[in-house]
Write an enzyme that holds these catalytic residues in place. Structure first.
Site, PDB file in Angstrom:
ATOM      1  CG  ASP A   1      -9.636  51.062   5.080  1.00 31.83           C
ATOM      2  OD1 ASP A   1      -9.427  51.722   4.047  1.00 31.83           O
ATOM      3  OD2 ASP A   1     -10.772  50.894   5.557  1.00 31.83           O
TER       4      ASP A   1
ATOM      5  CG  ASP B   1      -8.670  54.884   6.369  1.00 33.95           C
ATOM      6  OD1 ASP B   1      -9.394  55.867   6.596  1.00 33.95           O
ATOM      7  OD2 ASP B   1      -8.419  54.472   5.226  1.00 33.95           O
TER       8      ASP B   1
ATOM      9  CE  LYS C   1      -9.903  57.976   4.902  1.00 26.34           C
ATOM     10  NZ  LYS C   1     -10.988  56.967   4.657  1.00 26.34           N
TER      11      LYS C   1
ATOM     12  CD  GLU D   1     -13.401  55.993  -2.521  1.00 29.50           C
ATOM     13  OE1 GLU D   1     -12.996  55.018  -3.197  1.00 29.50           O
ATOM     14  OE2 GLU D   1     -13.216  56.093  -1.296  1.00 29.50           O
TER      15      GLU D   1
END
Length: 281
Positions: free
Chosen positions: A49, A88, A118, A186
């Site tokens: 995204d 995503d 995801k 992340e």
């Protein structure tokens, strides 16, 4: 495992089986030409995204829609032969309920041909991940800094420092136990990412995490240096294509203004005259 190791495309079980083996190579792609470039080298290609910021000029991923993801997913699908394609799920398309998530994920898979989706979030997404996995939707999870929650975090800040490490660790365990086949870590401290990688049973894919993760992912436009003013700490520039492109465009503009382009080799001559007998002069 390499995306070029066999003739068939990689699957979520193939990626899951890479836990503790040769590191997984992952990049984003949003278009067919870029998908063709990365496919021979990658195990996983994510239609992220991040496309909202990279290609559509949005300030965050919040404004990305399901239709945008499916448009770019279809484009990427046309360029892949080997890598596992993951799409995503955008903000607002899965958080309401497991049922909402399944409806939208099923649509994404059917229309784009992706093999997995995801989702962002840890413990809060456990019931959704479990619901999807039980119904044939492979899920890659995403914990740590989750960009769709940037407003709640107060910006793109490192997650999991100090006492907050336990929250990230718990999230990683939760999504693994719920049935995710891999998890993105992340912007978390290196030691925490290393510990999580050692502890959980599914592959970890790092971005601003640790070299000890089971794989790494970057936004392809970042690592190619297409945006000169965006240099996060966790991105290594493998090229400076933005500078090269800028120089090329400047050269084109200069030659047009100086009437040096197009040159003789770039234009077409008149058609040769036709003579008797159908021959041309």
């Amino acid at each position: 495992m390499s995306a070029t190791a066999g003739s068939k495309a990689l699957t979520p079980p193939d990626v899951a089986a890479c836990k503790g083996e040769k590191p997984l190579v992952c990049l984003t792609a949003y278009t067919t030409p870029v998908a063709r470039l990365v496919d021979p080298h990658c195990d996983v290609v994510l239609v992220g995204d991040s496309v909202g910021m990279v290609l559509h000029g949005l300030q965050s991923t919040i404004g990305v829609t399901l239709d945008m993801m499916m448009l770019h997913g279809k484009a990427v699908r046309r360029g892949l032969e080997h890598a596992l394609m993951v799409v995503d799920m955008p903000f607002g398309s899965y958080e309401e309920s497991p049922e909402q998530a399944f409806r939208n994920a099923a649509r994404v898979m059917a229309e784009t041909g992706c093999a997995a989706v995801k989702l962002e979030g840890g413990e809060a997404m456990v019931s959704t991940i479990r619901f999807l996995a039980a119904r044939g939707v492979p899920v890659m999870a995403h914990v740590g800094l989750t960009p769709q929650a940037v407003n709640a975090f107060g910006g793109y800040k490192v997650q999991g420092r100090g006492e907050d490490a336990q929250r990230i660790r718990h999230d990683a365990f939760a999504v693994a136990e719920a049935g995710a086949f891999a998890v993105v870590l992340e912007k978390v401290p290196e030691a925490l990412a290393r510990r999580i990688t050692e502890e959980i049973a599914i592959p970890t894919i790092g971005i601003g995490a640790s070299p000890a993760c089971d794989g790494q992912i970057l936004v392809v436009d970042d690592m190619l240096g297409l945006f000169g003013d965006f240099r996060p700490k966790f991105v290594k520039r493998y090229a400076e294509l933005g500078e090269t492109a800028s120089e090329a465009i400047a050269s084109y503009a200069r030659e047009v203004r100086e009437r040096r382009f197009p040159a003789a080799e770039h234009v077409f001559a008149d058609a040769p005259e036709t003579v008797k007998g159908g021959e041309t002069a």
